[in-house]
Design a protein around this motif. Structure first.
Motif, mmCIF file in Angstrom:
data_model
loop_
_atom_site.group_PDB
_atom_site.id
_atom_site.type_symbol
_atom_site.label_atom_id
_atom_site.label_comp_id
_atom_site.label_asym_id
_atom_site.label_seq_id
_atom_site.Cartn_x
_atom_site.Cartn_y
_atom_site.Cartn_z
ATOM 1 N N TRP A 1 -43.966 65.250 -52.421
ATOM 2 C CA TRP A 1 -43.943 64.583 -51.127
ATOM 3 C C TRP A 1 -42.515 64.153 -50.786
ATOM 4 N N TYR B 1 -46.322 62.977 -55.880
ATOM 5 C CA TYR B 1 -45.348 62.042 -55.305
ATOM 6 C C TYR B 1 -43.977 62.710 -55.193
ATOM 7 N N GLU C 1 -40.270 66.985 -49.713
ATOM 8 C CA GLU C 1 -40.543 67.472 -48.364
ATOM 9 C C GLU C 1 -40.242 66.442 -47.281
ATOM 10 N N SER C 2 -39.943 65.209 -47.673
ATOM 11 C CA SER C 2 -39.725 64.151 -46.691
ATOM 12 C C SER C 2 -38.339 64.241 -46.066
ATOM 13 N N ILE D 1 -50.474 60.131 -49.271
ATOM 14 C CA ILE D 1 -49.998 61.273 -50.054
ATOM 15 C C ILE D 1 -51.206 62.006 -50.618
#
Length: 254
Positions: free
Chosen positions: A116, A113, A119-120, A11
């Protein structure tokens, strides 16, 4: 039985690259996200197993190495079974590393975090839940107060320094918190003495935060960590019941 997929991920943060572990059901679908904050001993097989258990219950779980500024996990070499009384050098090496993680740095990282996860493809749209252990409980409380629009629920177990008399104590963010909180305190824990427990309870109640704080009788600091001398199976199972109930209520709508 749910098939779980676990992978190592990196990340990008404002200060570098954090190594992390991602666990999620193996069905290819997005699932509600949980950010799991490590204890002082860090990202290791025990925490990966805990993430896998949560993933088996239907969640996408991210476990970052929050001490990444000092190296990839393990930041310090650890034995398979951790007994700090037999290996005091572990805390001697970890102490300065943990102290270097200021609230400002930790919350910059928390933003990375959360971005991330947003967007996952493995994480469902919508708010995220947090769970943290030892120092991670402090990070969970700080994150709930710093990113209230992103956090639906937060839990902390055998937390340390949750309500100190310092100006950066996480309990001072109580008025910003919109998530439901749960804390399972270790009994007679020097990292969270009774005065801090009372200060935390008062702050959350005064701010109208939905919460429950419980002391686990006879449970030592670190009671959830099966690879340490502090482990308590009874207290650990109580923690799992409370955590899964909190997550289900706030992320699954049940």
């Amino acid at each position: 039985m749910t098939v779980v997929q676990g992978t190592a991920v990196d990340i990008v943060t404002e200060d570098g690259t954090a190594d992390a572990y991602l666990a999620h059901p193996g069905d290819g679908a997005p699932h509600p996200a949980v950010l799991l904050y490590m204890d002082a001993f860090g990202l290791r097989p025990r925490l990966r197993a805990m993430a896998d258990r949560l993933a088996g219950a239907g969640y996408t779980v991210l476990v970052p190495n929050v001490l990444y500024r000092h190296g990839r996990a393990p930041v310090v070499e650890l034995p398979e079974f951790i007994d700090p009384s037999a290996r005091p050098d572990i805390f001697e090496r970890l102490g300065p590393v943990m102290q270097a993680l200021t609230p400002e740095r930790a919350m910059r990282d928390a933003g990375a975090y959360l971005r991330w996860l947003a967007e996952s493809p493995s994480a469902a749209d919508g708010p995220v839940a947090l769970t943290g252990y030892c120092m991670g409980a402090r990070l969970a409380l700080l994150t709930a107060g710093t990113y209230p629009e992103r956090i639906a629920a937060a839990a902390g177990f055998h937390g340390a320094r949750l309500a100190t008399d310092t100006p950066d104590s996480p309990h001072l963010l109580a008025e910003r918190i919109t998530a439901e909180l749960y804390f399972g305190h270790a009994d007679q824990d020097p990292a969270l003495p009774e005065e801090q427990q009372e200060r935390l309870e008062h702050a959350l109640s005064a701010a109208g935060v939905r919460h429950r704080c419980e002391v686990y009788p006879g449970a030592p600091h670190g009671f959830t960590q099966a690879d340490t001398a502090a482990y308590s199976q009874e207290a650990d199972e109580r923690h799992w019941a409370a955590l899964l109930d909190l997550l289900k209520r706030n992320l699954m709508g049940a």
